[in-house]
Design a protein around this motif. Structure first.
Motif, PDB file in Angstrom:
ATOM      1  N   ILE A  35       0.835  -1.206   0.000  1.00  0.00           N
ATOM      2  CA  ILE A  35       0.000   0.000   0.000  1.00  0.00           C
ATOM      3  C   ILE A  35       0.869   1.255   0.000  1.00  0.00           C
ATOM      4  O   ILE A  35       0.586   2.229  -0.700  1.00  0.00           O
ATOM      5  CB  ILE A  35      -0.963  -0.012   1.205  1.00  0.00           C
ATOM      6  CG1 ILE A  35      -2.046  -1.085   1.003  1.00  0.00           C
ATOM      7  CG2 ILE A  35      -1.616   1.352   1.408  1.00  0.00           C
ATOM      8  CD1 ILE A  35      -2.931  -1.317   2.215  1.00  0.00           C
ATOM      9  N   LEU A  36       1.947   1.231   0.781  1.00  0.00           N
ATOM     10  CA  LEU A  36       2.821   2.407   0.864  1.00  0.00           C
ATOM     11  C   LEU A  36       3.519   2.714  -0.461  1.00  0.00           C
ATOM     12  O   LEU A  36       3.758   3.879  -0.791  1.00  0.00           O
ATOM     13  CB  LEU A  36       3.860   2.212   1.971  1.00  0.00           C
ATOM     14  CG  LEU A  36       3.326   2.217   3.404  1.00  0.00           C
ATOM     15  CD1 LEU A  36       4.441   1.906   4.394  1.00  0.00           C
ATOM     16  CD2 LEU A  36       2.669   3.552   3.729  1.00  0.00           C
ATOM     17  N   LEU A  38       2.414   1.916  -3.564  1.00  0.00           N
ATOM     18  CA  LEU A  38       1.535   2.066  -4.728  1.00  0.00           C
ATOM     19  C   LEU A  38       1.627   3.498  -5.257  1.00  0.00           C
ATOM     20  O   LEU A  38       1.700   4.453  -4.472  1.00  0.00           O
ATOM     21  CB  LEU A  38       0.082   1.777  -4.345  1.00  0.00           C
ATOM     22  CG  LEU A  38      -0.351   0.318  -4.278  1.00  0.00           C
ATOM     23  CD1 LEU A  38      -1.773   0.223  -3.731  1.00  0.00           C
ATOM     24  CD2 LEU A  38      -0.280  -0.326  -5.644  1.00  0.00           C
ATOM     25  N   ALA A  42      -2.487  10.150  -1.550  1.00  0.00           N
ATOM     26  CA  ALA A  42      -2.477   9.847  -0.114  1.00  0.00           C
ATOM     27  C   ALA A  42      -3.859   9.407   0.381  1.00  0.00           C
ATOM     28  O   ALA A  42      -3.966   8.504   1.211  1.00  0.00           O
ATOM     29  CB  ALA A  42      -1.992  11.054   0.675  1.00  0.00           C
ATOM     30  N   GLN A  44      -6.178   7.868  -1.292  1.00  0.00           N
ATOM     31  CA  GLN A  44      -6.414   6.501  -1.752  1.00  0.00           C
ATOM     32  C   GLN A  44      -5.614   5.506  -0.910  1.00  0.00           C
ATOM     33  O   GLN A  44      -6.103   4.439  -0.557  1.00  0.00           O
ATOM     34  CB  GLN A  44      -6.035   6.367  -3.226  1.00  0.00           C
ATOM     35  CG  GLN A  44      -6.939   7.146  -4.153  1.00  0.00           C
ATOM     36  CD  GLN A  44      -6.394   7.212  -5.566  1.00  0.00           C
ATOM     37  OE1 GLN A  44      -5.191   7.389  -5.757  1.00  0.00           O
ATOM     38  NE2 GLN A  44      -7.282   7.073  -6.544  1.00  0.00           N
ATOM     39  N   ARG A  45      -4.387   5.864  -0.587  1.00  0.00           N
ATOM     40  CA  ARG A  45      -3.553   5.028   0.270  1.00  0.00           C
ATOM     41  C   ARG A  45      -4.191   4.896   1.657  1.00  0.00           C
ATOM     42  O   ARG A  45      -4.208   3.822   2.254  1.00  0.00           O
ATOM     43  CB  ARG A  45      -2.151   5.641   0.360  1.00  0.00           C
ATOM     44  CG  ARG A  45      -1.129   4.740   0.958  1.00  0.00           C
ATOM     45  CD  ARG A  45       0.273   5.308   0.856  1.00  0.00           C
ATOM     46  NE  ARG A  45       0.760   5.195  -0.518  1.00  0.00           N
ATOM     47  CZ  ARG A  45       1.123   6.206  -1.285  1.00  0.00           C
ATOM     48  NH1 ARG A  45       1.088   7.435  -0.816  1.00  0.00           N
ATOM     49  NH2 ARG A  45       1.544   6.008  -2.505  1.00  0.00           N
TER      50      ARG A  45
END
Length: 98
Positions: A35-36, A38, A42, A44-45
């Motif tokens: 996730i970090l 991708l 921010a 969306q993360r």
């Protein structure tokens, strides 16, 4: 008299517990790293992070519910078995009812 559908329970070994804990840590860690890294915004993360947190907590809840249901079933089966044993022990086939 044992219920034929009920399997005997064996205790969890330390190695199995350790393997499950390591597998959980590795899978959660790699999901967080994924996730970090991708290429997304921010927010969306953050959404994916909250989703992962909810998934993890609901997995623990589901595991607890399944375990509690299994324990409840096994206790009930043991109580039923104890009642039948008592009834059979108290029954005297040679005692005539007047």
């Amino acid at each position: 008299m044992s219920n034929s559908s009920e399997l005997p329970q064996t205790p969890t070994t330390a190695a199995y517990y350790l393997q499950a804990a390591i597998a959980f840590a590795v899978s959660l860690g790699t999901a967080i790293i994924g996730i970090l890294y991708l290429p997304i915004d921010a927010w969306q993360r953050g959404f994916l992070g909250i989703t992962l947190l909810f998934l993890t907590s609901s997995t623990f809840t589901l595991a607890k519910v399944v375990r509690d249901r299994q324990e409840q079933t096994s206790v009930r089966a043991r109580l039923d078995e104890a009642r039948m044993d008592k009834i059979m022990a108290d029954h005297d086939p040679f005692n005539r009812v007047a």
